[in-house]
Design a protein around this motif. Structure first.
Motif, mmCIF file in Angstrom:
data_model
loop_
_atom_site.group_PDB
_atom_site.id
_atom_site.type_symbol
_atom_site.label_atom_id
_atom_site.label_comp_id
_atom_site.label_asym_id
_atom_site.label_seq_id
_atom_site.Cartn_x
_atom_site.Cartn_y
_atom_site.Cartn_z
ATOM 1 N N GLY A 54 0.811 -1.215 0.000
ATOM 2 C CA GLY A 54 0.000 0.000 0.000
ATOM 3 C C GLY A 54 0.842 1.261 0.000
ATOM 4 N N ALA A 55 1.993 1.200 0.673
ATOM 5 C CA ALA A 55 2.830 2.392 0.802
ATOM 6 C C ALA A 55 3.514 2.785 -0.502
ATOM 7 C CB ALA A 55 3.889 2.176 1.881
ATOM 8 N N ILE A 56 3.640 1.867 -1.453
ATOM 9 C CA ILE A 56 4.351 2.229 -2.683
ATOM 10 C C ILE A 56 3.586 3.279 -3.483
ATOM 11 C CG2 ILE A 56 5.431 -0.046 -2.827
ATOM 12 C CD1 ILE A 56 3.611 -0.640 -5.234
ATOM 13 N N PHE A 57 2.301 3.471 -3.201
ATOM 14 C CA PHE A 57 1.513 4.431 -3.965
ATOM 15 C C PHE A 57 1.536 5.836 -3.358
ATOM 16 C CE2 PHE A 57 -0.304 0.261 -4.930
ATOM 17 C CZ PHE A 57 -0.159 0.266 -6.311
ATOM 18 N N LEU A 58 2.096 5.978 -2.153
ATOM 19 C CA LEU A 58 2.167 7.307 -1.543
ATOM 20 C C LEU A 58 3.031 8.274 -2.362
ATOM 21 C CD1 LEU A 58 2.403 6.354 2.244
ATOM 22 C CD2 LEU A 58 0.397 7.114 0.950
ATOM 23 N N PRO A 59 4.216 7.854 -2.829
ATOM 24 C CA PRO A 59 4.987 8.778 -3.687
ATOM 25 C C PRO A 59 4.237 9.163 -4.966
ATOM 26 C CG PRO A 59 6.375 6.969 -2.919
ATOM 27 C CD PRO A 59 4.964 6.603 -2.561
ATOM 28 N N GLN A 60 3.444 8.235 -5.485
ATOM 29 C CA GLN A 60 2.699 8.521 -6.710
ATOM 30 C C GLN A 60 1.714 9.664 -6.493
ATOM 31 O OE1 GLN A 60 0.999 5.111 -8.731
ATOM 32 N NE2 GLN A 60 -0.705 6.322 -9.502
ATOM 33 N N VAL A 61 0.979 9.615 -5.385
ATOM 34 C CA VAL A 61 0.009 10.676 -5.099
ATOM 35 C C VAL A 61 0.727 12.006 -4.892
ATOM 36 C CG1 VAL A 61 -1.728 11.484 -3.470
ATOM 37 C CG2 VAL A 61 -1.688 9.076 -4.149
ATOM 38 N N GLY A 62 1.788 11.990 -4.081
ATOM 39 C CA GLY A 62 2.503 13.230 -3.797
ATOM 40 C C GLY A 62 3.112 13.860 -5.032
ATOM 41 N N LEU A 63 3.789 13.061 -5.855
ATOM 42 C CA LEU A 63 4.432 13.600 -7.063
ATOM 43 C C LEU A 63 3.405 13.983 -8.127
ATOM 44 C CD1 LEU A 63 7.518 14.018 -7.634
ATOM 45 C CD2 LEU A 63 6.952 12.677 -5.604
ATOM 46 N N ALA A 64 2.248 13.297 -8.137
ATOM 47 C CA ALA A 64 1.201 13.686 -9.091
ATOM 48 C C ALA A 64 0.687 15.079 -8.771
ATOM 49 C CB ALA A 64 0.057 12.670 -9.059
ATOM 50 N N VAL A 65 0.512 15.372 -7.496
ATOM 51 C CA VAL A 65 0.061 16.710 -7.098
ATOM 52 C C VAL A 65 1.117 17.746 -7.469
ATOM 53 C CG1 VAL A 65 -0.515 18.184 -5.139
ATOM 54 C CG2 VAL A 65 -1.415 15.855 -5.246
ATOM 55 N N ILE A 66 2.386 17.448 -7.151
ATOM 56 C CA ILE A 66 3.470 18.379 -7.486
ATOM 57 C C ILE A 66 3.561 18.577 -9.001
ATOM 58 C CG2 ILE A 66 5.978 18.678 -7.466
ATOM 59 C CD1 ILE A 66 5.974 17.227 -4.742
ATOM 60 N N GLY A 67 3.463 17.472 -9.747
ATOM 61 C CA GLY A 67 3.537 17.561 -11.199
ATOM 62 C C GLY A 67 2.385 18.347 -11.797
ATOM 63 N N ALA A 68 1.187 18.153 -11.252
ATOM 64 C CA ALA A 68 0.020 18.862 -11.778
ATOM 65 C C ALA A 68 0.114 20.358 -11.511
ATOM 66 C CB ALA A 68 -1.257 18.289 -11.160
ATOM 67 N N VAL A 69 0.455 20.716 -10.284
ATOM 68 C CA VAL A 69 0.578 22.138 -9.945
ATOM 69 C C VAL A 69 1.739 22.767 -10.724
ATOM 70 C CG1 VAL A 69 1.052 23.788 -8.103
ATOM 71 C CG2 VAL A 69 -0.440 21.826 -7.665
ATOM 72 N N GLY A 70 2.886 22.079 -10.726
ATOM 73 C CA GLY A 70 4.031 22.600 -11.463
ATOM 74 C C GLY A 70 3.789 22.640 -12.957
ATOM 75 N N GLY A 71 3.102 21.612 -13.483
ATOM 76 C CA GLY A 71 2.820 21.577 -14.908
ATOM 77 C C GLY A 71 1.938 22.728 -15.345
ATOM 78 N N GLY A 72 0.953 23.063 -14.514
ATOM 79 C CA GLY A 72 0.092 24.187 -14.846
ATOM 80 C C GLY A 72 0.864 25.486 -14.938
ATOM 81 N N LEU A 73 1.853 25.642 -14.082
ATOM 82 C CA LEU A 73 2.676 26.851 -14.097
ATOM 83 C C LEU A 73 3.704 26.823 -15.228
ATOM 84 C CD1 LEU A 73 3.306 27.147 -10.245
ATOM 85 C CD2 LEU A 73 1.700 28.492 -11.614
ATOM 86 N N LEU A 74 4.263 25.634 -15.510
ATOM 87 C CA LEU A 74 5.296 25.516 -16.532
ATOM 88 C C LEU A 74 4.743 25.564 -17.953
ATOM 89 C CD1 LEU A 74 7.503 22.711 -14.944
ATOM 90 C CD2 LEU A 74 8.131 25.118 -15.241
ATOM 91 N N ALA A 75 3.446 25.296 -18.113
ATOM 92 C CA ALA A 75 2.862 25.272 -19.453
ATOM 93 C C ALA A 75 3.081 26.590 -20.179
ATOM 94 C CB ALA A 75 1.370 24.951 -19.366
ATOM 95 N N ARG A 76 2.940 27.698 -19.461
ATOM 96 C CA ARG A 76 3.111 29.011 -20.086
ATOM 97 C C ARG A 76 4.579 29.290 -20.419
ATOM 98 N NH1 ARG A 76 -0.485 33.355 -19.974
ATOM 99 N NH2 ARG A 76 -1.761 32.191 -18.493
ATOM 100 N N ARG A 77 5.496 28.760 -19.587
ATOM 101 C CA ARG A 77 6.911 29.043 -19.774
ATOM 102 C C ARG A 77 7.571 28.110 -20.789
ATOM 103 N NH1 ARG A 77 10.697 31.719 -16.754
ATOM 104 N NH2 ARG A 77 9.112 32.147 -15.173
ATOM 105 N N LEU A 78 7.272 26.801 -20.688
ATOM 106 C CA LEU A 78 7.946 25.817 -21.533
ATOM 107 C C LEU A 78 7.139 25.411 -22.756
ATOM 108 C CD1 LEU A 78 9.369 23.413 -18.780
ATOM 109 C CD2 LEU A 78 10.514 25.340 -19.909
ATOM 110 N N GLY A 79 5.819 25.527 -22.671
ATOM 111 C CA GLY A 79 4.957 25.083 -23.754
ATOM 112 C C GLY A 79 4.359 23.720 -23.489
ATOM 113 N N LEU A 80 3.195 23.488 -24.053
ATOM 114 C CA LEU A 80 2.475 22.239 -23.819
ATOM 115 C C LEU A 80 3.197 21.046 -24.430
ATOM 116 C CD1 LEU A 80 -1.167 23.471 -24.533
ATOM 117 C CD2 LEU A 80 -0.175 22.938 -22.299
ATOM 118 N N ARG A 81 3.784 21.221 -25.600
ATOM 119 C CA ARG A 81 4.466 20.096 -26.261
ATOM 120 C C ARG A 81 5.641 19.609 -25.419
ATOM 121 N NH1 ARG A 81 7.268 20.594 -32.113
ATOM 122 N NH2 ARG A 81 8.651 21.939 -30.903
ATOM 123 N N THR A 82 6.393 20.541 -24.846
ATOM 124 C CA THR A 82 7.516 20.155 -23.993
ATOM 125 C C THR A 82 7.040 19.367 -22.786
ATOM 126 O OG1 THR A 82 8.831 22.069 -24.679
ATOM 127 C CG2 THR A 82 9.439 21.013 -22.598
#
Length: 409
Positions: A54-82
């Motif tokens: 069960g614990a192996i999925f904890l990093p997945q949830v945490g990094l998914a949140v970080i990736g989603a929030v960071g991705g929303g911010l990076l989309a304008r800077r790096l572009g969607l294709r990147t």
């Protein structure tokens, strides 16, 4: 960003990019289910306890949140294709780490599993902005259908993944399953890196119908949508994560019936999304969106009656139908409310979804010590009930812009 050049791309010239984006949605489903689908193999191979697994999925949830929030911010800077090809590379690394667990000691394997799910979560989070922004650009007159179709393919990947894994496992070549996904992710990453893709939705500088002072962060309706996404995740997770345990342990039904019920849930979820992608061509997306929580409430209240194989499978199929298009339609609707912030708001909703998945699983597990699952399913009807109340409240406040059917969008 050269949006003028992006607009010059005709639809026929964009078909390679369209195929790449929609194939990535399917691949996202395959990779998301790769670790759960391999659960039996991993536990037997490395002697994992329930707590360790069960614990192996904890990093997945945490990094998914970080990736989603960071991705929303990076989309304008790096572009969607990147973001798209970087997300695919992260998914490829996750599958490579999964494959490597077959070649190391159990102690090292557990570290690789934690790292693998972390990479998978990061890839999922980063992919949210491009996967939800490109389809409306490809098909602006069918934007609702385009988004729901993308999520339908993701759901199809969730269905196909366990079958594909099982085919490799039966041939005693399980490691071929994650290695195949590595190759496919890398192929799609190369396509995403090289193919031209329009990215005009990252900014709204040339739009005349957008209020440039309109910020989602300052909007009441945006934060209500975030809360709705969390509540929806509670409901979907309660249906799917506890289906097998409920039917086997609480209802004393055979393992085969419990497995069939879970398959019925995912199958109905995919079918419901495909149906919704057609219905939004004729009916208001908001009306369909408001109907689905009612079906969730009904299903939660009926689940205690699942005393036979037919009712168990049938009710979890109804649950899948009820959940099917709610989240993709949520993204489609909020994108209409904030058309110059599509990448960011869709990423934030995915982050909210992952928070809900993590909190929901923990909550049900904790309450199960005090209450039987029959009661927990009935009590869980509060999630979609709150969703319905909030959604109706937004409509009454006039906080939602009208969403036309895709045929007229």
């Amino acid at each position: 960003m050269n949006t003028a050049g992006a607009r010059s791309l005709s639809l026929p010239s964009q078909w390679p990019a369209i195929i790449t984006v929609y194939s990535t949605g399917f691949m996202q489903g395959l990779t998301l289910v790769s670790f759960p689908a391999s659960a039996t193999v991993l536990r037997q191979m490395h002697g994992l306890s329930d707590a360790q697994y069960g614990a192996i999925f904890l990093p997945q949830v945490g990094l998914a949140v970080i990736g989603a929030v960071g991705g929303g911010l990076l989309a304008r800077r790096l572009g969607l294709r990147t973001l798209l090809w970087v997300a695919l590379l992260a998914n490829a690394v996750s599958q490579l780490l999964l494959a490597l667990t077959a070649m190391v000691s159990p102690e090292s394997a557990y570290t690789l599993l934690l790292s693998g799910t972390a990479c998978l979560g990061l890839g999922f989070g980063l992919s949210g902005a491009p996967l939800n922004s490109f389809p409306p650009q490809f098909f602006p007159r069918q934007r609702n259908t385009a988004i729901v179709a993308l999520h339908s393919l993701l759901g199809l990947g969730l269905m196909v993944g366990p079958l594909l894994m099982n085919a490799f496992a039966l041939q005693q070549t399980w490691v071929g399953f994650p290695l195949l996904l590595v190759g496919l992710c890398l192929l799609l990453a190369i396509c995403a890196r090289l193919l031209p893709m329009a990215e005009e939705a990252i900014d709204g500088e040339n739009r005349t119908d957008v209020d440039h002072t309109d910020s989602p962060v300052r909007s009441y309706s945006f934060w209500v949508f975030v809360f709705i996404a969390v509540l929806y995740a509670f409901a979907e997770g309660t249906f799917s994560n506890w289906a097998v345990v409920y039917l086997q342990e609480s209802k004393q039904l055979p393992t085969s019936v419990a497995a069939a019920a879970l398959s019925a849930f995912w199958g109905a979820l995919v079918a419901g999304r495909l149906l919704a992608s057609a219905l939004v061509l004729r009916f208001s997306a908001q009306h369909i969106w408001l109907t689905l929580p009612v079906l969730m409430i009904l299903t939660f209240l009926l689940l205690p009656t699942a005393n036979t194989a037919a009712t168990g499978i049938g009710l979890f199929a109804l649950a899948g139908l009820a959940c099917s298009a709610f989240f993709p339609l949520s993204i489609a609707i909020i994108s209409t409310q904030f058309p110059q912030h599509v990448a960011w708001v869709s990423s934030m909703l995915i982050a909210a979804l992952m928070v809900g998945v993590g909190l929901g699983s923990f909550t049900v597990g904790a309450l199960r010590m005090a209450l039987p699952l029959e009661q927990l399913y009935v009590l869980s009807s509060a999630y979609p009930l709150l969703v319905l109340a909030l959604a109706i409240g937004l409509s009454w406040r006039g906080a939602l812009r009208p969403v036309a059917t895709s045929a007229r969008a």
